[in-house]
Design a protein around this motif. Structure first.
Motif, PDB file in Angstrom:
ATOM      1  N   ASP A 114      90.153  16.602 -32.239  1.00 26.86           N
ATOM      2  CA  ASP A 114      89.803  15.209 -31.942  1.00 26.86           C
ATOM      3  C   ASP A 114      88.471  15.098 -31.226  1.00 26.86           C
ATOM      4  N   PHE A 115      88.047  16.127 -30.501  1.00 28.71           N
ATOM      5  CA  PHE A 115      86.773  16.058 -29.784  1.00 28.71           C
ATOM      6  C   PHE A 115      85.587  15.864 -30.732  1.00 28.71           C
ATOM      7  N   GLU A 116      85.750  16.278 -31.985  1.00 27.30           N
ATOM      8  CA  GLU A 116      84.677  16.082 -32.965  1.00 27.30           C
ATOM      9  C   GLU A 116      84.307  14.610 -33.101  1.00 27.30           C
ATOM     10  N   GLN A 117      85.264  13.734 -32.851  1.00 28.40           N
ATOM     11  CA  GLN A 117      85.056  12.309 -33.112  1.00 28.40           C
ATOM     12  C   GLN A 117      84.316  11.585 -31.994  1.00 28.40           C
ATOM     13  N   TRP A 118      84.242  12.194 -30.791  1.00 27.24           N
ATOM     14  CA  TRP A 118      83.721  11.397 -29.674  1.00 27.24           C
ATOM     15  C   TRP A 118      83.073  12.185 -28.542  1.00 27.24           C
ATOM     16  N   PHE A 119      83.113  13.515 -28.592  1.00 24.98           N
ATOM     17  CA  PHE A 119      82.739  14.285 -27.421  1.00 24.98           C
ATOM     18  C   PHE A 119      81.403  14.994 -27.536  1.00 24.98           C
ATOM     19  N   PHE A 120      81.091  15.562 -28.681  1.00 28.65           N
ATOM     20  CA  PHE A 120      79.954  16.473 -28.773  1.00 28.65           C
ATOM     21  C   PHE A 120      78.605  15.782 -28.924  1.00 28.65           C
ATOM     22  N   GLU A 121      78.559  14.677 -29.607  1.00 30.13           N
ATOM     23  CA  GLU A 121      77.287  14.039 -29.939  1.00 30.13           C
ATOM     24  C   GLU A 121      77.088  12.775 -29.105  1.00 30.13           C
ATOM     25  N   PRO A 122      75.894  12.595 -28.538  1.00 31.40           N
ATOM     26  CA  PRO A 122      75.642  11.408 -27.700  1.00 31.40           C
ATOM     27  C   PRO A 122      75.917  10.100 -28.422  1.00 31.40           C
ATOM     28  N   GLU A 123      75.585  10.027 -29.711  1.00 33.61           N
ATOM     29  CA  GLU A 123      75.773   8.780 -30.447  1.00 33.61           C
ATOM     30  C   GLU A 123      77.259   8.439 -30.574  1.00 33.61           C
ATOM     31  N   LYS A 124      78.067   9.438 -30.905  1.00 34.83           N
ATOM     32  CA  LYS A 124      79.508   9.194 -31.030  1.00 34.83           C
ATOM     33  C   LYS A 124      80.126   8.872 -29.671  1.00 34.83           C
ATOM     34  N   ALA A 125      79.672   9.575 -28.626  1.00 38.10           N
ATOM     35  CA  ALA A 125      80.186   9.300 -27.285  1.00 38.10           C
ATOM     36  C   ALA A 125      79.855   7.879 -26.865  1.00 38.10           C
TER      37      ALA A 125
END
Length: 412
Positions: free
Chosen positions: A390-401
């Protein structure tokens, strides 16, 4: 009946052995210690296991201590501030409870269960030359012993291993007497982050003497937490643990004022290792092949608490691959395919763990801070320990975060 040898009696090796046994395979487990020696030895890990990993055990009827172990219903994060207090402090709620059972209890119990169900246990150290012979007498040989000579057979996968040196110095103490946490009345794992210094994890556990708590320091090498190397005396190990808590996490140290003691003389552990992903198939001098299991092929730093979870999921993936393979030969293609099935999960863990070892970028600091303002952020972070994908969806990239934070920001 197909004959399978598993070298190693840890979470993955024994779970897989018991699973294969239940499907009618002729399984032999080789280990360098008896069940009694495991039970009376030194602690081996911290092993907080989350819902999905626990369910794999339940599916095989191996949840033998579920009614005795503390039910961990939350996961909290604190960040130390410059004034000695907490700049961030929150707890997320787990959708399904987690549990930690001392591996001395679990592995000894599982090894005895395997033997009682008719499995063959051979207590003997294993060398590469031994495996050379066994590869000709068994249909499949799996190496689930994550240390020593056998691991060196599996080459490092540099493309998946960004670190070539340990990123944390590790120190564990199992204790009785830790006071209750004043903030809430349910059991939770606590992750205390001390910027530039390291992390302290505190978690409830079931050990050989009943309920306990695990105090687990992860120190940046060369920093103020890196003081356990060469400490042989368990009492000195505990003294250092508490002294560091008083200095860097005084809110946790307050819980020790009633007096804490080690659960037993074997209740401490210290060390360090470089996180690594290895090639899953090793070729023996005679040309025979063996398949690596769990920590042998994917050894992450324990900062994200995924070791036993990964091991359980690896065992489940390999069980699925083996039972689906029928009577076909267990060749290199099968072995690579079994690992790939496991890597579909493990790759997310490795990416997340390696990210957590590095200094956090600004967007991650914002996410951690938001956990104290928006409960759904805290809950999602906590449940990522069960489902790291699930971290792929919101954690790694500034834009998604940023998009995620915008979507959960309080309105008005």
């Amino acid at each position: 009946m197909r004959k399978i040898l598993i070298v190693g009696a840890g979470q993955s090796g024994l779970q897989l052995a018991l699973g294969l046994q239940s499907h009618g395979y002729d399984v032999t487990v080789m280990t360098n210690r008896t069940a009694d020696e495991i039970r009376g030895g030194r602690v081996m890990s911290t092993q907080c296991m989350f819902h999905t990993a626990l369910q794999h055990e339940r599916d095989l009827g191996l949840n033998l201590w579920e009614d005795q172990a503390p039910r961990i219903e939350g996961l909290g994060v604190s960040v130390a501030g410059p004034d000695g207090g907490r700049a961030v402090n929150w707890v997320g709620h787990l959708d399904g409870y987690a549990q930690s059972v001392d591996q001395r209890v679990k592995m000894a119990g599982w090894l005895e269960t395997f033997a009682k169900r008719g499995g063959q246990v051979v207590v003997h150290g294993v060398t590469v030359s031994d495996l050379d012979y066994f590869s000709r007498t068994f249909d499949l040989v799996l190496v689930a012993a994550g240390k020593g000579e056998l691991v060196s057979m599996f080459g490092r996968d540099a493309s998946r291993s960004p670190y070539d040196a340990p990123q944390r110095a590790l120190a564990v103490a199992y204790v009785h007497g830790l006071g209750p946490r004043p903030e809430y009345d349910f059991e939770a794992v606590r992750c205390n982050l001390v910027p530039g210094v390291g992390e302290l994890f505190v978690m409830p556990c079931l050990t050989t003497s009943g309920r306990c708590d695990i105090l687990f320091w992860e120190g940046i090498p060369g920093g103020p937490l890196d003081v356990f190397a060469g400490v042989k005396d368990p009492g000195e190990h505990l003294r250092l643990t508490l002294e560091l808590m008083k200095t860097f996490t005084p809110w946790e140290f307050e819980r020790t004022r009633g007096g804490v003691e080690l659960t037993d003389a074997g209740g401490v552990l210290a060390g360090r290792y470089a996180p690594v992903v290895r090639n899953p198939v090793a070729q023996l001098p005679s040309g025979g092949l063996v398949l690596g299991v769990a920590d042998v092929v994917v050894a992450n730093d324990p900062i994200t608490g995924q070791g036993s979870n990964n091991a359980a999921k690896c065992a489940a993936a390999y069980l699925e691959a083996i039972t689906a393979h029928g009577d076909k030969p267990f060749d290199a293609d099968f072995m690579q395919g079994a690992f790939d099935l496991y890597w579909n999960h493990a790759r997310h863990v490795t990416k997340w763990t390696n990210a957590m070892l590095a200094p956090p970028p600004e967007h991650v600091l914002q996410l951690i801070g938001a956990g104290g303002q928006v409960q759904s952020v805290a809950d999602r972070f906590a449940n990522g320990f069960d489902n790291p994908a699930d971290f792929e969806q919101w954690f790694f990239e500034p834009e998604k975060a940023g998009a995620y934070l915008d979507s959960v920001a309080p309105q008005g």
